[in-house]
Design an enzyme around this catalytic site. Structure first.
Site, PDB file in Angstrom:
ATOM      1  N   PHE A 147     -12.875  -1.443 -35.174  1.00 34.27           N
ATOM      2  CA  PHE A 147     -12.711  -2.273 -36.268  1.00 34.27           C
ATOM      3  C   PHE A 147     -11.747  -3.259 -36.224  1.00 34.27           C
ATOM      4  CE2 PHE A 147     -11.395  -3.779 -40.398  1.00 34.27           C
ATOM      5  CZ  PHE A 147     -12.571  -4.025 -41.084  1.00 34.27           C
ATOM      6  N   ASP A 232      -4.217  -4.390 -31.022  1.00 37.39           N
ATOM      7  CA  ASP A 232      -4.686  -4.414 -32.538  1.00 37.39           C
ATOM      8  C   ASP A 232      -3.887  -3.503 -33.224  1.00 37.39           C
ATOM      9  OD1 ASP A 232      -5.499  -4.675 -35.121  1.00 37.39           O
ATOM     10  OD2 ASP A 232      -7.407  -5.071 -34.887  1.00 37.39           O
ATOM     11  N   LYS A 261      -1.445  -6.496 -42.456  1.00 42.61           N
ATOM     12  CA  LYS A 261      -1.257  -5.365 -43.425  1.00 42.61           C
ATOM     13  C   LYS A 261       0.303  -5.186 -43.918  1.00 42.61           C
ATOM     14  CE  LYS A 261      -5.595  -3.309 -42.984  1.00 42.61           C
ATOM     15  NZ  LYS A 261      -6.691  -2.997 -42.103  1.00 42.61           N
TER      16      LYS A 261
HETATM   17  C1  LIG Z   1      -7.368  -3.859 -41.617  1.00 37.06           C
HETATM   18  C2  LIG Z   1      -7.647  -4.097 -40.070  1.00 37.06           C
HETATM   19  C3  LIG Z   1      -8.315  -5.412 -39.704  1.00 37.06           C
HETATM   20  C4  LIG Z   1      -8.677  -6.697 -40.598  1.00 37.06           C
HETATM   21  O1  LIG Z   1      -7.288  -6.950 -41.385  1.00 37.06           O
HETATM   22  P1  LIG Z   1      -8.009  -7.802 -42.783  1.00 37.06           P
HETATM   23  O2  LIG Z   1      -6.579  -8.200 -43.439  1.00 37.06           O
HETATM   24  O3  LIG Z   1      -8.702  -7.016 -43.683  1.00 37.06           O
HETATM   25  O4  LIG Z   1      -8.749  -8.827 -42.332  1.00 37.06           O
HETATM   26  C5  LIG Z   1      -8.149  -5.767 -38.076  1.00 37.06           C
HETATM   27  N1  LIG Z   1      -7.977  -4.634 -37.433  1.00 37.06           N
HETATM   28  C6  LIG Z   1      -7.607  -3.539 -37.755  1.00 37.06           C
HETATM   29  C7  LIG Z   1      -7.327  -2.364 -36.704  1.00 37.06           C
HETATM   30  C8  LIG Z   1      -7.758  -3.352 -39.300  1.00 37.06           C
HETATM   31  O5  LIG Z   1      -7.177  -1.966 -39.742  1.00 37.06           O
END
Ligand SMILES: *Cc1c(COP(=O)(O)O)cnc(C)c1O
Length: 403
Positions: A147, A232, A261
């Site tokens: 994700f 990520d 986040k």
């Molecule tokens: C939440 C998340 C994203 C995307 O972040 P948004 O601010 O919702 O665009 C990308 N990678 C990971 C691992 C995430 O948990």
């Protein structure tokens, strides 16, 4: 309780949301009006313990006094100038974030998906200009169950049908191999691969921790083949797993960290790509940007987040409370639980028969908020500031439904 005996005011708000808000989410029937620390209060005055923390965007709890104070101070000064001009928060934010990450350069954006998009563009440009990949041929490898966000390019390499189907045509240039499978990765990383995009722990997939040695293996393959390791850490980073970055658990330093986040302190969206000077120097003026990326308010709040993380106290708390959390989850009745995964103050709890959505509804009725993911898994990711007795109280509620 929740869902059954709402006041007319709550019913009205839910009805309005359902009538006029697009149905791209399926929220639990709780209408929040206020929050402080790990607790939220709904419009009817009921209190709930927040065990989701906005998918780790609220790692420091709701409205942490230090973060609110930093935001207030900046609100009284300047909030947005665009990147057409310098402002006095930008340089310090970039320098301090680079130092926290042990890197040299920062490219700030707003949402996590934008940081991922930025990393894809960085890796491709680096591939053409530094690695020497023929024009238009760059490939990036990602993993099954990933994700990374919701843009059309990012969902192009999603393996989740809900996320991907009906949104084509898809962006080419991606390969997907099974998460945790180093042989498959080694086979996929050919001459044209410019980057490997990896979550150190897959959050949305249900808090999936890869086999020990996986991240070190990814690092080795990337180094050997001249591909960038892109970690990520948008959900796993900034204290969630008991360390500043989840890559630290295997002593791995990637070529790029993607952060988001919690970097915005639960107040504003702040994301960033953090990398070396060599890699981020592929960008020249006009080649990438964002109207809001790196704005003064975002930078001021981000700087306070970085200062809080520099003390190490939140990481330590996450490790200590995380050990307690996992200890208690291990004590749940074996017959009720299929699997518990996670690291630090972060757990994916998979029930044997209880559907995840049902578990979340039962917990909400008992005053605990969490979110299901992929069927029978619920994720537990309270603010790192949660009091131990509050965590215990919530885990008592989890024990009540785990039968
Ligand atoms: C939440 C998340 C994203 C995307 O972040 P948004 O601010 O919702 O665009 C990308 N990678 C990971 C691992 C995430 O948990």
């Amino acid at each position: 309780m929740a869902g059954s005996d709402h006041t007319p005011a709550a019913e009205l708000l839910q009805g309005q949301a359902a009538a006029h808000g697009a149905h791209n989410y399926h929220p639990l029937p709780v209408v929040i009006a206020e929050a402080e620390g790990a607790w939220v209060t709904d419009v009817d005055g009921r209190r709930y313990l927040d065990l989701l923390a906005a998918y780790s965007a609220v790692n420091f709890g709701h409205r942490h006094p230090r973060l609110v104070a930093a935001a207030r101070r900046q609100l009284e000064r300047v909030t947005l100038v665009s990147r057409a001009f310098e402002h006095d928060q930008f340089g310090p934010f970039c320098a301090e974030l680079a130092e926290l990450a042990g890197m040299q350069m920062v490219l700030p954006m707003n949402t996590g998906a934008e940081a991922v998009e930025t990393a894809i563009k960085t890796a491709r440009k680096w591939g053409y200009e530094v690695k020497g990949v023929p024009a238009g041929q760059a490939e990036i490898v990602a993993f099954g169950g990933n994700f990374h966000g919701r843009t059309t390019t990012i969902i192009s390499f999603s393996t989740d049908e809900d996320s991907r189907a009906s949104f084509g045509p898809y962006t080419p240039g991606f390969r997907v191999v099974p998460y945790g499978d180093l042989d498959a990765l080694a086979a996929a990383v050919g001459d044209r691969v410019v980057g490997v995009l990896v979550e150190p722990i897959q959050g949305e997939a249900g808090v999936r921790v890869p086999p020990q040695g996986f991240l070190a293996g990814v690092r080795e393959i990337c180094s050997a083949r001249g591909a960038l390791m892109i970690a990520d850490e948008i959900q796993s980073g900034l204290g969630r797993t008991g360390t500043t970055f989840a890559c630290e658990h295997e002593d791995v330093v990637p070529d790029m960290y993607l952060l988001g986040k919690a970097l915005g302190g639960g107040i504003v969206p702040v994301s960033a790509v953090v990398s070396s000077r060599e890699i981020l120097s592929v960008f020249r003026p006009g080649q990438h940007g964002s109207t809001f990326g790196g704005n003064p308010l975002a930078c001021a709040i981000g700087r306070e987040v970085i200062a809080m993380l520099k003390t190490g106290e939140f990481q330590e708390r996450s490790a200590k409370l995380g050990a307690h959390l996992h200890g208690r989850l291990a004590g749940l009745p074996e017959s009720a639980v299929r699997e518990v995964r996670g690291r630090g103050l972060w757990a994916g709890l998979e029930f044997a028969t209880l559907p995840g959505r049902r578990a979340c509804e039962l917990l909400a009725e008992r005053g605990v908020l969490t979110k299901d993911t992929h069927g029978s898994t619920i994720r537990l990711a309270p603010p790192l500031t949660i009091a131990e007795e509050d965590l215990d109280w919530a885990l008592d509620r989890v024990a009540e439904i785990a039968r």
